[in-house]
Design a protein around this motif. Structure first.
Motif, PDB file in Angstrom:
ATOM      1  N   LYS A   1       0.847  -1.201   0.000  1.00  0.00           N
ATOM      2  CA  LYS A   1       0.000   0.000   0.000  1.00  0.00           C
ATOM      3  C   LYS A   1       0.873   1.238   0.000  1.00  0.00           C
ATOM      4  CE  LYS A   1      -2.123   1.324   3.806  1.00  0.00           C
ATOM      5  NZ  LYS A   1      -3.062   1.354   4.953  1.00  0.00           N
ATOM      6  N   GLY A   2       0.442   2.271  -0.708  1.00  0.00           N
ATOM      7  CA  GLY A   2       1.142   3.545  -0.672  1.00  0.00           C
ATOM      8  C   GLY A   2       2.244   3.662  -1.709  1.00  0.00           C
ATOM      9  N   SER A   3       3.173   4.552  -1.439  1.00  0.00           N
ATOM     10  CA  SER A   3       4.266   4.841  -2.375  1.00  0.00           C
ATOM     11  C   SER A   3       5.536   5.104  -1.579  1.00  0.00           C
ATOM     12  CB  SER A   3       3.911   6.064  -3.233  1.00  0.00           C
ATOM     13  OG  SER A   3       4.948   6.370  -4.131  1.00  0.00           O
ATOM     14  N   ILE A   4       6.572   4.307  -1.822  1.00  0.00           N
ATOM     15  CA  ILE A   4       7.831   4.480  -1.110  1.00  0.00           C
ATOM     16  C   ILE A   4       8.997   4.478  -2.100  1.00  0.00           C
ATOM     17  CG2 ILE A   4       6.901   3.305   0.930  1.00  0.00           C
ATOM     18  CD1 ILE A   4       8.765   0.941   0.269  1.00  0.00           C
ATOM     19  N   ILE A   5      10.094   5.070  -1.667  1.00  0.00           N
ATOM     20  CA  ILE A   5      11.373   4.890  -2.348  1.00  0.00           C
ATOM     21  C   ILE A   5      12.182   3.910  -1.515  1.00  0.00           C
ATOM     22  CG2 ILE A   5      13.570   5.970  -2.968  1.00  0.00           C
ATOM     23  CD1 ILE A   5      12.065   8.504  -3.647  1.00  0.00           C
TER      24      ILE A   5
ATOM     25  N   ALA B   1      24.556   3.976  -5.284  1.00  0.00           N
ATOM     26  CA  ALA B   1      23.208   3.821  -4.736  1.00  0.00           C
ATOM     27  C   ALA B   1      22.256   3.312  -5.814  1.00  0.00           C
ATOM     28  CB  ALA B   1      22.706   5.148  -4.177  1.00  0.00           C
ATOM     29  N   TYR B   2      21.482   2.291  -5.469  1.00  0.00           N
ATOM     30  CA  TYR B   2      20.450   1.749  -6.332  1.00  0.00           C
ATOM     31  C   TYR B   2      19.110   1.963  -5.629  1.00  0.00           C
ATOM     32  CZ  TYR B   2      24.381  -0.641  -8.535  1.00  0.00           C
ATOM     33  OH  TYR B   2      25.567  -0.925  -9.170  1.00  0.00           O
ATOM     34  N   TYR B   3      18.253   2.810  -6.177  1.00  0.00           N
ATOM     35  CA  TYR B   3      16.998   3.121  -5.503  1.00  0.00           C
ATOM     36  C   TYR B   3      15.926   3.420  -6.548  1.00  0.00           C
ATOM     37  CZ  TYR B   3      18.510   7.921  -6.458  1.00  0.00           C
ATOM     38  OH  TYR B   3      18.938   9.069  -7.071  1.00  0.00           O
ATOM     39  N   LYS B   4      14.672   3.238  -6.120  1.00  0.00           N
ATOM     40  CA  LYS B   4      13.562   3.390  -7.055  1.00  0.00           C
ATOM     41  C   LYS B   4      12.278   3.668  -6.288  1.00  0.00           C
ATOM     42  CE  LYS B   4      11.470   2.939 -11.104  1.00  0.00           C
ATOM     43  NZ  LYS B   4      11.628   3.946 -12.168  1.00  0.00           N
ATOM     44  N   LYS B   5      11.419   4.506  -6.858  1.00  0.00           N
ATOM     45  CA  LYS B   5      10.074   4.704  -6.316  1.00  0.00           C
ATOM     46  C   LYS B   5       9.225   3.504  -6.712  1.00  0.00           C
ATOM     47  CE  LYS B   5       6.163   7.929  -6.302  1.00  0.00           C
ATOM     48  NZ  LYS B   5       5.646   9.226  -6.835  1.00  0.00           N
ATOM     49  N   LEU B   6       8.651   2.830  -5.731  1.00  0.00           N
ATOM     50  CA  LEU B   6       7.898   1.615  -5.981  1.00  0.00           C
ATOM     51  C   LEU B   6       6.404   1.888  -6.059  1.00  0.00           C
ATOM     52  CD1 LEU B   6       9.679  -0.849  -3.504  1.00  0.00           C
ATOM     53  CD2 LEU B   6      10.288  -0.310  -5.873  1.00  0.00           C
ATOM     54  N   GLN B   7       5.722   1.099  -6.877  1.00  0.00           N
ATOM     55  CA  GLN B   7       4.272   1.100  -6.938  1.00  0.00           C
ATOM     56  C   GLN B   7       3.753  -0.141  -6.233  1.00  0.00           C
ATOM     57  OE1 GLN B   7       2.689   1.723 -10.887  1.00  0.00           O
ATOM     58  NE2 GLN B   7       4.429   2.996 -11.495  1.00  0.00           N
ATOM     59  N   VAL B   8       2.496  -0.109  -5.842  1.00  0.00           N
ATOM     60  CA  VAL B   8       1.904  -1.251  -5.152  1.00  0.00           C
ATOM     61  C   VAL B   8       2.081  -2.513  -5.988  1.00  0.00           C
ATOM     62  CG1 VAL B   8      -0.263  -2.253  -4.338  1.00  0.00           C
ATOM     63  CG2 VAL B   8       0.263   0.142  -3.863  1.00  0.00           C
ATOM     64  N   GLY B   9       2.569  -3.557  -5.353  1.00  0.00           N
ATOM     65  CA  GLY B   9       2.841  -4.814  -6.035  1.00  0.00           C
ATOM     66  C   GLY B   9       4.269  -4.962  -6.495  1.00  0.00           C
TER      67      GLY B   9
ATOM     68  N   ALA C   1       1.812   4.056   4.217  1.00  0.00           N
ATOM     69  CA  ALA C   1       2.250   2.997   3.315  1.00  0.00           C
ATOM     70  C   ALA C   1       2.469   1.719   4.121  1.00  0.00           C
ATOM     71  CB  ALA C   1       3.533   3.393   2.591  1.00  0.00           C
ATOM     72  N   LEU C   2       2.420   0.605   3.409  1.00  0.00           N
ATOM     73  CA  LEU C   2       2.584  -0.708   4.041  1.00  0.00           C
ATOM     74  C   LEU C   2       3.434  -1.592   3.135  1.00  0.00           C
ATOM     75  CD1 LEU C   2       1.820  -2.995   6.082  1.00  0.00           C
ATOM     76  CD2 LEU C   2      -0.233  -3.369   4.665  1.00  0.00           C
ATOM     77  N   ALA C   3       4.415  -2.253   3.721  1.00  0.00           N
ATOM     78  CA  ALA C   3       5.238  -3.197   2.973  1.00  0.00           C
ATOM     79  C   ALA C   3       5.483  -4.426   3.833  1.00  0.00           C
ATOM     80  CB  ALA C   3       6.567  -2.565   2.570  1.00  0.00           C
ATOM     81  N   PHE C   4       5.711  -5.556   3.156  1.00  0.00           N
ATOM     82  CA  PHE C   4       6.108  -6.785   3.838  1.00  0.00           C
ATOM     83  C   PHE C   4       7.486  -7.186   3.338  1.00  0.00           C
ATOM     84  CE2 PHE C   4       1.481  -6.953   4.170  1.00  0.00           C
ATOM     85  CZ  PHE C   4       1.334  -7.246   5.522  1.00  0.00           C
ATOM     86  N   VAL C   5       8.282  -7.679   4.257  1.00  0.00           N
ATOM     87  CA  VAL C   5       9.658  -8.053   3.959  1.00  0.00           C
ATOM     88  C   VAL C   5       9.861  -9.507   4.345  1.00  0.00           C
ATOM     89  CG1 VAL C   5      12.062  -7.688   4.658  1.00  0.00           C
ATOM     90  CG2 VAL C   5      10.578  -5.730   4.235  1.00  0.00           C
TER      91      VAL C   5
END
Length: 214
Positions: free
Chosen positions: A117-121, A131-139, A160-164
Motif C-alpha cells: 500500500k502507498g508509495s515508497i522509495i 546507490a540503487y533506488y527506485k520509487k515503488l508502486q503497489v505490487g 504505506a505498508l510493505a512486507f519483507v
C-alpha cells in the motif's frame, strides 16, 4: 493489493533463496533450551501444535509514533518458533506520512520487499558507494542484498505498508544511527570517525538515547 496476499507472495519469493536443509520435517524452536550457532534446539514433536506454525502479529497496523514515523513488527525465530531451521523470517513495515526506515543492514540475510500500500522509495548502497533506488508502486518487489546499507522512505501523501522476507530465521538488524548515537561508543570517537562536530554529536546522542528505532 490485499495485505494478506502481499504477505504470502513475499514468503513464496524467499523460499527459492533459502539454503536451509532439515533432516526432519520441522524443528520448532524450544525457548527453554540453549541456543547454538545453528539456531535453537528443537521442541519435542509430541508438544508441537498447529499454533507453532501460525503468526498473527501482522493482522493490524502498528502505531507509527516513534522518531522516524514508522512501525516495525518482526516475525523472527524468537517470536515465531516455527521458523526455526527453515531459513526464513518476515517483517511488517508500517509507514506514517513522511515515515522512514533509516539506513541499516542485515548481516546474516538478503531481503525481499513487496509494497502492499502507498508509495515508497527503497534502495541500497553497494561497496563501491553506488546507490540503487527506485520509487515503488503497489505490487512492486525489490531485492536488498545481504549486508549492504539500505533504506525505505514514504514519499506518498498517505500511510504505506510493505512486507519483507529474509532468507534467515534471525537476520540481525543494525541501524547506523543508533549504532553511532545510542550505544556506548564515546562521543569523541564518533566525532573522529564521522567528522560530525561535537555539538551535533551530543544533540544526536540525546535524540537516539531517548528513542528506539526498533
Amino acid at each position: 493489493m490485499n495485505s494478506n496476499l502481499a504477505f504470502f507472495l513475499t514468503c513464496a519469493l524467499l523460499i527459492s533463496l533459502s539454503e536451509a536443509r532439515l533432516a526432519v520435517d520441522f524443528c520448532v524452536a524450544d525457548p527453554n533450551l540453549p541456543t547454538g550457532p545453528e539456531g535453537r534446539a528443537c521442541k519435542n514433536p509430541s508438544n508441537v501444535t498447529v499454533y507453532d506454525f501460525i503468526y498473527t502479529g501482522f493482522r493490524t497496523p502498528g502505531q507509527t509514533s516513534i522518531i522516524f514515523n514508522n512501525n516495525i513488527d518482526v516475525a523472527f525465530v524468537d517470536t515465531f518458533p516455527g521458523l526455526n531451521g527453515l531459513g526464513l523470517s518476515m517483517v511488517r513495515l508500517d509507514f506514517g506520512v513522511n515515515g522512514v526506515i533509516p539506513m541499516h543492514s542485515h548481516p546474516r540475510a538478503s531481503e525481499v520487499l513487496i509494497l502492499a500500500k502507498g508509495s515508497i522509495i527503497a534502495g541500497f548502497i553497494d561497496t563501491n558507494d553506488v546507490a540503487y533506488y527506485k520509487k515503488l508502486q503497489v505490487g512492486d518487489v525489490i531485492i536488498l542484498p545481504q549486508g549492504l546499507l539500505h533504506f525505505q522512505v514514504n514519499v506518498g501523501k498517505s500511510p504505506a505498508l510493505a512486507f519483507v522476507s529474509f532468507n534467515n530465521a534471525n537476520p540481525g538488524i543494525q541501524f547506523t544511527s543508533t549504532s553511532l548515537f545510542a550505544g556506548n561508543l564515546p562521543a569523541k570517537l564518533v566525532e573522529k570517525t564521522t567528522l560530525i562536530d561535537h555539538d551535533q554529536v551530543i544533540k544526536l546522542r540525546k535524540v537516539f538515547g531517548k528513542y528506539s528505532v526498533l
